[in-house]
Scaffold this motif. Structure first.
Motif, mmCIF file in Angstrom:
data_model
loop_
_atom_site.group_PDB
_atom_site.id
_atom_site.type_symbol
_atom_site.label_atom_id
_atom_site.label_comp_id
_atom_site.label_asym_id
_atom_site.label_seq_id
_atom_site.Cartn_x
_atom_site.Cartn_y
_atom_site.Cartn_z
ATOM 1 N N LYS A 46 7.917 -1.816 -3.417
ATOM 2 C CA LYS A 46 6.965 -2.451 -2.119
ATOM 3 C C LYS A 46 7.797 -1.071 -1.853
ATOM 4 C CE LYS A 46 9.140 -6.785 -0.592
ATOM 5 N NZ LYS A 46 8.944 -8.231 -0.295
ATOM 6 N N ILE A 47 7.261 -1.123 -0.427
ATOM 7 C CA ILE A 47 7.225 -0.351 0.510
ATOM 8 C C ILE A 47 7.707 -1.788 2.026
ATOM 9 C CG2 ILE A 47 6.761 1.120 2.692
ATOM 10 C CD1 ILE A 47 4.805 1.784 0.359
ATOM 11 N N VAL A 48 8.796 -1.034 3.187
ATOM 12 C CA VAL A 48 9.046 -2.318 3.916
ATOM 13 C C VAL A 48 10.011 -1.445 5.058
ATOM 14 C CG1 VAL A 48 10.380 -4.175 2.286
ATOM 15 C CG2 VAL A 48 11.882 -2.379 2.785
ATOM 16 N N LYS A 49 9.898 -2.087 6.186
ATOM 17 C CA LYS A 49 10.542 -1.355 7.494
ATOM 18 C C LYS A 49 12.652 -1.303 7.019
ATOM 19 C CE LYS A 49 7.639 -2.392 11.449
ATOM 20 N NZ LYS A 49 7.498 -2.834 12.546
ATOM 21 N N ALA A 104 1.271 2.113 2.794
ATOM 22 C CA ALA A 104 0.858 0.751 2.964
ATOM 23 C C ALA A 104 1.934 -0.397 2.631
ATOM 24 C CB ALA A 104 -0.368 -0.526 2.914
ATOM 25 N N GLU A 105 1.780 -1.498 1.380
ATOM 26 C CA GLU A 105 2.956 -2.304 1.183
ATOM 27 C C GLU A 105 3.042 -1.559 -0.332
ATOM 28 O OE1 GLU A 105 1.381 -6.575 1.532
ATOM 29 O OE2 GLU A 105 0.553 -5.667 3.381
ATOM 30 N N HIS A 106 2.838 -1.230 -1.764
ATOM 31 C CA HIS A 106 2.853 -1.020 -2.270
ATOM 32 C C HIS A 106 3.176 0.596 -3.024
ATOM 33 C CE1 HIS A 106 2.978 -4.853 -2.835
ATOM 34 N NE2 HIS A 106 1.671 -5.185 -2.070
ATOM 35 N N SER A 156 15.539 -7.332 5.597
ATOM 36 C CA SER A 156 13.979 -7.003 3.665
ATOM 37 C C SER A 156 14.124 -7.838 3.119
ATOM 38 C CB SER A 156 13.872 -5.558 4.462
ATOM 39 O OG SER A 156 13.326 -4.948 5.782
#
Lengths: 131, 371
Positions: free
Chosen positions: B356-359, B341-343, B370
Motif C-alpha cells: 500500500k502507498i501511504v503518506k 495512487a494507492e497500490h 498510516s
C-alpha cells in the motif's frame, strides 16, 4: 563464547544439524548466528517435498537488520518445516537449538552428515571469526 | 579493518560496560544494540532511550556574514530563523546540479553564530564544500570535535533528562520544539540542549564537552533512561518518516524527488541558493517521481533497492525499508512514478508482493498515523 551443544553437527554457514533416531536431520541456525543477525522478524520456509543439494539455499531468515540465506547442509528432501516460525520468528532468538528449528530433511545419503563439522571444529570457526 | 583502526566516541567505555554489541559504522566503533534492537525501539516509543551520536559532525560558523553565507549555501531559507536565537532549521545542502550533498540542522544561536550539525559519513566532503563556498564572506568555520552529543528521546525523555542533569537543564524545560539553548555558558559543564531528534518522539539532543559525556550518559542512566543502539535509531527514524542521507537521497538525487520539497524554499526570488537553477529546470520539465511510504500487505520485510511496480505507471525503487516494531508490518520509503495512487507491488526474491502507498510519517509521538 556462545552455546555450541556437543551432540550436534555444524556447517560453515552456521546451521546446526541434529541426527534424529529415524535418520532424518533437523536443521536450524546456531546461537552464534542468531546473535549476529539480531531480532528475527520473518522466516521464509522451504516447501515440504522439495529436494535440495548440499549447500543450496533453501530458506531465508530476516532480522530487523538484514536478510540471510539458510543453506541445506546435505542433499535431501524436506519432510517437515517449523510453521510456528511464520507467526513467531523470534523463537530462533529465544531458543535456536529447540523451538527455533527451521526444517527437517530426509538425507539422500545418510553418511553425508559425517562430512559436517563437529562441535569443537565449529567452536574454533566461531572463535576465528570473532578475532 | 581491525578494531584498533576504528574511531571511538568518548562513550566507548560506557558502551562496553553496558553490554553493547559494537559494529563498524562508517569507520566508527558504535553500538548497534545492547541486547535487543526491538526492545530499545519500544523503550523510545513508550518511555525514554538515549543514543550516542558523538559521531555526528558539529560545525560552528562565526562572523558577521554568516546569514548571507548560509542564505546561498542552503536550499532552505536561513532568513526564517535569523534573529531568533536558538531556533533550528532543517535543510539540504545542494550541489550545482541540484543533487543533495548532505542534509543538516542549523541552530541560529546569535547574529554572528550559527551551529551546524551534519552527518558523520559525509564529514570530509561537507567541510570541503562549505570551505570552498566561503568566498569573501566574513565567516570562520570551526569543526567542534571537542564536543560530544547524546540524544535523549521518548515521551519521558525531557522529564528524566531534567532529573538527571539537575537545575542546569531547567532553563531548557521551557524550550519549544526545534529550539536550542546554551546553558552554564563558559563553565566546564557548558551544555547545548536542543529539542530536536531523529525518532519522531519528544526529547533533547545534548551537546557537551567530550570530558563530560560519560558523566552525562551515566546520569541519564541512573534517572531511568536506557541506552539504545543505532539499530533502533534506524527503525525509529523510518517509522517517523525521516530521511537517511546516502539511502534516501544523495548527490545524484533531487530533493524534489526525495520527499524534501518542503525544505526547499523558492519564495524569495532574489535568493540564489546553490542548486536553485537546476531545481527550477527540473520543475519546468516536470517532476517524474514522488517519494512515498510503503506498507507491505502480507508477511516479509521491505529493504532498500527492492523494485516497485506500479501498474500502468512504471517502476520505482525502495530507498529504505525495515520491519516496523510499532506497526508489526514491513514499511519502507520508495521513489515511485508521480502517477502512482494507492497500490503497488514490490519484488522480493523474484516474487511480486502487494503493498500500500501511504503518506509519511508512519508513526509520530507514539501513535500510528498510516496503517
Amino acid at each position: 563464547m556462545s552455546d555450541i551443544p556437543q551432540e550436534l553437527k555444524y556447517t560453515k554457514s552456521h546451521e546446526w544439524v541434529r541426527v534424529e533416531e529415524d535418520g532424518t536431520l533437523t536443521v536450524g541456525i546456531t546461537e552464534h548466528a542468531q546473535g549476529l543477525l539480531g531480532d528475527m522478524v520473518f522466516v521464509e520456509l522451504p516447501e515440504v517435498g522439495e529436494s535440495y543439494e548440499a549447500e543450496q539455499d533453501c530458506a531465508v531468515v530476516e532480522s530487523v537488520k538484514a536478510a540471510s540465506d539458510i543453506y541445506c547442509p546435505v542433499e535431501g528432501e524436506v519432510i517437515e518445516v517449523n510453521e510456528e516460525l511464520e507467526d513467531a520468528p523470534e523463537q530462533i532468538n529465544v531458543n535456536a537449538y529447540h523451538e527455533g528449528w527451521i526444517f527437517r530433511i530426509n538425507p539422500s545419503n545418510p553418511d553425508d552428515v559425517d562430512n559436517l563439522m563437529n562441535a569443537d571444529d565449529y567452536a574454533a570457526l566461531v572463535e576465528a571469526e570473532e578475532h | 579493518m581491525t578494531q584498533t583502526e576504528l574511531k571511538t566516541t568518548p562513550l566507548f567505555n560506557a558502551h562496553q560496560k553496558m553490554g553493547a554489541k559494537l559494529v563498524d559504522f562508517g569507520g566508527w566503533n558504535m553500538p548497534v544494540h545492547y541486547g535487543s534492537q526491538i526492545e530499545e525501539h519500544h523503550q523510545v516509543r513508550k518511555d525514554a532511550g538515549m543514543f550516542d551520536v558523538c559521531h555526528m559532525t558539529i560545525v560552528d560558523l562565526r562572523g558577521s556574514d554568516v546569514i548571507a553565507y548560509l542564505s546561498r549555501l542552503l536550499a532552505n531559507d536561513v532568513a526564517k530563523i535569523a534573529g531568533k536565537p536558538g531556533k533550528a532549521l532543517y535543510s539540504c545542502m545542494l550541489n550545482n546540479e541540484g543533487g543533495v550533498i548532505d542534509d543538516l540542522i542549523i541552530y541560529a544561536m546569535a547574529p554572528d553564530w550559527v551551529r551546524v550539525i551534519v552527518n558523520s559519513a559525509t564529514r570530509e566532503n561537507d567541510l570541503a564544500w562549505m570551505r570552498s563556498q566561503l568566498g569573501d564572506n566574513a565567516v570562520e568555520l570551526t569543526e567542534r570535535d571537542d564536543l560530544a552529543m547524546i540524544a535523549v528521546q521518548g515521551p519521558n525523555a525531557r522529564v528524566l533528562a531534567g532529573k538527571a542533569l539537575g537545575d542546569d537543564i531547567a532553563g531548557a524545560e521551557e524550550l519549544k520544539p526545534f529550539n536550542a539553548i546554551l546553558i552554564n555558558q563558559g563553565a566546564d559543564n557548558e551544555r547545548f540542549v536542543a529539542r530536536t531528534g531523529y525518532t519522531g518522539e519528544d526529547g533533547y539532543e545534548i551537546v557537551c564537552a567530550n570530558e563530560q559525556a560519560e558523566s552525562v550518559w551515566n546520569g541519564l542512566y541512573e534517572a531511568g533512561v536506557r541506552p539504545c543502539g543505532l539499530g533502533a535509531r534506524d527503525t525509529l527514524r523510518l517509522e517517523a518518516g525521516m530521511n537517511l542521507y546516502g539511502s534516501d537521497m544523495d548527490e545524484t538525487t533531487s530533493p524534489l524527488e526525495s520527499g524534501l520539497s518542503w525544505t526547499v524554499d523558492f519564495s524569495d526570488p532574489e535568493r540564489h541558493f546553490i542548486g536553485r537553477e537546476a531545481l527550477e529546470k527540473q520543475k519546468n520539465n516536470g517532476i517524474k517521481y514522488k517519494f512515498v511510504g510503503l506498507i507491505l500487505n502480507g508477511k516479509g520485510v521491505l529493504r532498500a533497492h527492492q523494485k516497485v511496480i506500479v501498474e500502468g505507471e512504471g517502476e520505482g525503487e525502495l530507498t529504505s525499508g525495515t520491519f516496523s516494531p510499532t506497526m508489526q508490518k514491513a514499511i519502507g520509503f520508495a521513489r515511485v512514478p508521480v502517477g502512482a495512487a494507492e497500490h503497488c507491488q514490490v519484488e522480493i526474491r523474484n516474487k511480486l508482493l502487494d503493498a500500500k502507498i501511504v503518506k509519511l510519517p508512519f508513526v509520530r509521538n507514539g501513535k500510528v498515523l498510516s496503517g
